[in-house]
Motif scaffolding. Sequence first.
Motif, PDB file in Angstrom:
ATOM      1  N   MET A  41       0.784  -1.195   0.075  1.00  0.00           N
ATOM      2  CA  MET A  41      -0.024   0.164   0.090  1.00  0.00           C
ATOM      3  C   MET A  41       0.728   1.229  -0.101  1.00  0.00           C
ATOM      4  O   MET A  41       0.284   2.235   0.324  1.00  0.00           O
ATOM      5  CB  MET A  41      -0.919   0.075   1.367  1.00  0.00           C
ATOM      6  CG  MET A  41      -1.627  -1.320   1.514  1.00  0.00           C
ATOM      7  SD  MET A  41      -3.226  -1.551   0.215  1.00  0.00           S
ATOM      8  CE  MET A  41      -4.318  -0.509   1.017  1.00  0.00           C
ATOM      9  N   ARG A  44      -1.689   3.054  -3.713  1.00  0.00           N
ATOM     10  CA  ARG A  44      -3.055   2.377  -3.590  1.00  0.00           C
ATOM     11  C   ARG A  44      -4.003   3.323  -4.464  1.00  0.00           C
ATOM     12  O   ARG A  44      -3.669   4.389  -4.604  1.00  0.00           O
ATOM     13  CB  ARG A  44      -3.184   2.119  -2.287  1.00  0.00           C
ATOM     14  CG  ARG A  44      -2.930   2.890  -0.976  1.00  0.00           C
ATOM     15  CD  ARG A  44      -3.803   4.273  -0.969  1.00  0.00           C
ATOM     16  NE  ARG A  44      -5.090   4.256  -1.062  1.00  0.00           N
ATOM     17  CZ  ARG A  44      -5.886   5.283  -1.606  1.00  0.00           C
ATOM     18  NH1 ARG A  44      -5.258   6.466  -2.070  1.00  0.00           N
ATOM     19  NH2 ARG A  44      -7.275   5.106  -1.728  1.00  0.00           N
ATOM     20  N   GLY A  45      -5.132   2.846  -4.575  1.00  0.00           N
ATOM     21  CA  GLY A  45      -6.188   3.418  -5.241  1.00  0.00           C
ATOM     22  C   GLY A  45      -6.104   2.942  -6.857  1.00  0.00           C
ATOM     23  O   GLY A  45      -5.018   2.881  -7.284  1.00  0.00           O
ATOM     24  N   ALA A  46      -7.402   2.721  -7.249  1.00  0.00           N
ATOM     25  CA  ALA A  46      -7.381   1.892  -8.484  1.00  0.00           C
ATOM     26  C   ALA A  46      -6.734   2.472  -9.522  1.00  0.00           C
ATOM     27  O   ALA A  46      -5.709   1.752 -10.218  1.00  0.00           O
ATOM     28  CB  ALA A  46      -8.796   1.664  -8.899  1.00  0.00           C
ATOM     29  N   ARG A  78      -2.578  -7.264  -6.657  1.00  0.00           N
ATOM     30  CA  ARG A  78      -3.992  -6.837  -5.974  1.00  0.00           C
ATOM     31  C   ARG A  78      -5.073  -7.460  -6.953  1.00  0.00           C
ATOM     32  O   ARG A  78      -4.932  -7.091  -8.254  1.00  0.00           O
ATOM     33  CB  ARG A  78      -4.165  -5.491  -5.534  1.00  0.00           C
ATOM     34  CG  ARG A  78      -3.319  -5.275  -4.484  1.00  0.00           C
ATOM     35  CD  ARG A  78      -3.502  -3.785  -3.821  1.00  0.00           C
ATOM     36  NE  ARG A  78      -4.736  -3.837  -2.839  1.00  0.00           N
ATOM     37  CZ  ARG A  78      -5.468  -2.820  -2.366  1.00  0.00           C
ATOM     38  NH1 ARG A  78      -4.853  -1.695  -2.528  1.00  0.00           N
ATOM     39  NH2 ARG A  78      -6.306  -2.827  -1.578  1.00  0.00           N
ATOM     40  N   ALA A 139      -4.972   8.704  -5.082  1.00  0.00           N
ATOM     41  CA  ALA A 139      -5.324   7.279  -5.761  1.00  0.00           C
ATOM     42  C   ALA A 139      -5.337   7.404  -7.011  1.00  0.00           C
ATOM     43  O   ALA A 139      -5.652   6.393  -7.704  1.00  0.00           O
ATOM     44  CB  ALA A 139      -6.930   7.215  -5.096  1.00  0.00           C
ATOM     45  N   THR A 145     -10.852  11.171  -8.520  1.00  0.00           N
ATOM     46  CA  THR A 145     -12.262  10.994  -9.134  1.00  0.00           C
ATOM     47  C   THR A 145     -12.977  11.783  -8.114  1.00  0.00           C
ATOM     48  O   THR A 145     -13.502  12.641  -8.526  1.00  0.00           O
ATOM     49  CB  THR A 145     -12.181   9.452  -9.404  1.00  0.00           C
ATOM     50  OG1 THR A 145     -12.239   8.950  -8.222  1.00  0.00           O
ATOM     51  CG2 THR A 145     -11.197   8.941 -10.370  1.00  0.00           C
ATOM     52  N   GLN A 172      -7.578   5.410   5.096  1.00  0.00           N
ATOM     53  CA  GLN A 172      -7.794   6.213   3.906  1.00  0.00           C
ATOM     54  C   GLN A 172      -8.281   7.423   3.833  1.00  0.00           C
ATOM     55  O   GLN A 172      -7.708   8.718   3.428  1.00  0.00           O
ATOM     56  CB  GLN A 172      -7.792   5.519   2.599  1.00  0.00           C
ATOM     57  CG  GLN A 172      -6.786   4.450   2.414  1.00  0.00           C
ATOM     58  CD  GLN A 172      -7.552   2.918   2.922  1.00  0.00           C
ATOM     59  OE1 GLN A 172      -7.939   2.867   3.987  1.00  0.00           O
ATOM     60  NE2 GLN A 172      -7.045   1.939   2.230  1.00  0.00           N
ATOM     61  N   ALA A 212     -14.382   4.048  -7.225  1.00  0.00           N
ATOM     62  CA  ALA A 212     -14.725   2.637  -7.405  1.00  0.00           C
ATOM     63  C   ALA A 212     -13.389   1.779  -7.887  1.00  0.00           C
ATOM     64  O   ALA A 212     -12.398   2.504  -8.554  1.00  0.00           O
ATOM     65  CB  ALA A 212     -15.430   2.378  -8.774  1.00  0.00           C
ATOM     66  N   ASP A 213     -13.227   0.626  -7.371  1.00  0.00           N
ATOM     67  CA  ASP A 213     -12.248  -0.232  -7.805  1.00  0.00           C
ATOM     68  C   ASP A 213     -12.397  -1.195  -9.154  1.00  0.00           C
ATOM     69  O   ASP A 213     -11.539  -1.584  -9.949  1.00  0.00           O
ATOM     70  CB  ASP A 213     -11.795  -1.133  -6.754  1.00  0.00           C
ATOM     71  CG  ASP A 213     -11.066  -0.293  -5.607  1.00  0.00           C
ATOM     72  OD1 ASP A 213     -11.678   0.270  -4.933  1.00  0.00           O
ATOM     73  OD2 ASP A 213      -9.956  -0.330  -5.894  1.00  0.00           O
ATOM     74  N   ASN A 222     -15.806  -1.269  -4.152  1.00  0.00           N
ATOM     75  CA  ASN A 222     -15.109  -0.005  -3.671  1.00  0.00           C
ATOM     76  C   ASN A 222     -14.911  -0.496  -2.224  1.00  0.00           C
ATOM     77  O   ASN A 222     -15.296  -1.466  -1.667  1.00  0.00           O
ATOM     78  CB  ASN A 222     -15.868   1.145  -3.715  1.00  0.00           C
ATOM     79  CG  ASN A 222     -15.155   2.419  -3.473  1.00  0.00           C
ATOM     80  OD1 ASN A 222     -14.000   2.538  -4.029  1.00  0.00           O
ATOM     81  ND2 ASN A 222     -15.250   3.113  -2.504  1.00  0.00           N
ATOM     82  N   LYS A 223     -14.024   0.431  -1.495  1.00  0.00           N
ATOM     83  CA  LYS A 223     -13.479   0.124  -0.520  1.00  0.00           C
ATOM     84  C   LYS A 223     -14.528  -0.328   0.656  1.00  0.00           C
ATOM     85  O   LYS A 223     -15.641  -0.005   0.825  1.00  0.00           O
ATOM     86  CB  LYS A 223     -12.646   1.434   0.105  1.00  0.00           C
ATOM     87  CG  LYS A 223     -12.397   1.415   1.529  1.00  0.00           C
ATOM     88  CD  LYS A 223     -11.368   0.321   1.835  1.00  0.00           C
ATOM     89  CE  LYS A 223     -10.373   0.341   0.990  1.00  0.00           C
ATOM     90  NZ  LYS A 223      -9.293  -1.021   0.834  1.00  0.00           N
TER      91      LYS A 223
HETATM   92  O1  MRU Z   1      -7.331  -0.474  -0.639  1.00  0.00           O
HETATM   93  P1  MRU Z   1      -7.188   0.974  -1.375  1.00  0.00           P
HETATM   94  O2  MRU Z   1      -6.885   2.033  -0.688  1.00  0.00           O
HETATM   95  O3  MRU Z   1      -6.473   0.773  -2.785  1.00  0.00           O
HETATM   96  O4  MRU Z   1      -8.780   1.249  -2.025  1.00  0.00           O
HETATM   97  C1  MRU Z   1      -8.974   2.292  -2.568  1.00  0.00           C
HETATM   98  C2  MRU Z   1     -10.494   2.459  -2.905  1.00  0.00           C
HETATM   99  O5  MRU Z   1     -11.387   1.652  -2.443  1.00  0.00           O
HETATM  100  C3  MRU Z   1     -10.796   3.893  -3.796  1.00  0.00           C
HETATM  101  O6  MRU Z   1     -11.995   4.178  -3.455  1.00  0.00           O
HETATM  102  C4  MRU Z   1     -10.660   3.232  -5.119  1.00  0.00           C
HETATM  103  O7  MRU Z   1      -9.643   2.560  -5.653  1.00  0.00           O
HETATM  104  C5  MRU Z   1     -11.180   4.561  -6.003  1.00  0.00           C
HETATM  105  S1  MRU Z   1      -9.722   5.307  -6.378  1.00  0.00           S
HETATM  106  C6  MRU Z   1      -9.933   6.671  -7.481  1.00  0.00           C
END
Ligand code: MRU
Length: 309
Positions: A41, A44-46, A78, A139, A145, A172, A212-213, A222-223
């Motif tokens: 991490m 992180r973040g999509a 991941r 992210a 976003t 986060q 969103a992931d 998402n998270k």
């Molecule tokens: O585990 P993480 O910190 O990577 O999770 C991130 C999220 O859930 C974000 O909301 C998602 O990736 C969107 S980022 C623009």
Amino acid sequence: MKTMYWEDNQLYLLNQTKLPDEVSYYPCKTYQEVIKAIKTMVVRGAPAIGIAAAFAMALADIQDENLEKAARDIKESRPTAVNLFWAVDRIMDSDSPLDEALKMYEEDIKTNQLLGEIGSQIIEDGDTILTHCNAGALACVDYGTALGVIRAAFNSGKQIKVICDETRPLGQGARLSVWEMQQENIPVKLIVDSAAGYLMQQGKIDKVIIGADRVTRGGVANKIGSLMVALAAKRYNIPFYVAAPLSTFDTEKNIEEIVIEERGREEVLYYGKSRIAPKNTEVINPAFDIVPNDLITGIITEKGILEPI
Ligand code: MRU
């Protein structure tokens, strides 16, 4: 401030595990180092994971590694954010991994700025917006976003307030989203995750915007905690928006097919360095959940505000 940059054939990642107390960059000379950074991490973040993965492929190419193997290894870092897979496949289809990665880096910033501008239209002057986790500049490469939408609305002169869910277990929302908003003097308050429903019931939240992931047929991953926020928003008739670039869409998959990452027990067992439950406690630690389409008002993308797919 950029989440990553490329210099002298190395990738430098803003080390997000150290924020908000320390701003430092984590250098990666090999694709294996980028994999480690994604798993731990540091990044992180999509969208950010996607661009880091693209640079990991560029590093593998510079290292003269077998690109098929590197692609497989990187894809295992991941499982939930689809941007990782999208980015690796895009590099595999390109003639020059580094040029393509640099192109994707620039595109990410432009896409988010456009998405932010489009999304800011749904924000009214005086709105209080709740967000979960960090879907901000941190992210992505930059801008963000969900927080990009908020940034664009604020910069256009709208008086808005932001409420950040803490986002246990890794914080986060507290560590990253609050910090990001403070950097730009956007009014922000922090709540524990379990306070979101109460604030909605009290009429203190006008809109929810999350990132969103993976946007799939039937729902959005998402998270962890996003689902509870969406359920509460539905109960109190609060618009619930997802902000995501098209690179986060996975039109091939149904909601049931999404792999939800399970992370280690220590993340739940410890709060920072302090253990908060007996040593031998068994833990369940899903990193994401799925918000079904019927709880989503719209998906804000760089091509407009779309219906869920
Ligand atoms: O585990 P993480 O910190 O990577 O999770 C991130 C999220 O859930 C974000 O909301 C998602 O990736 C969107 S980022 C623009």
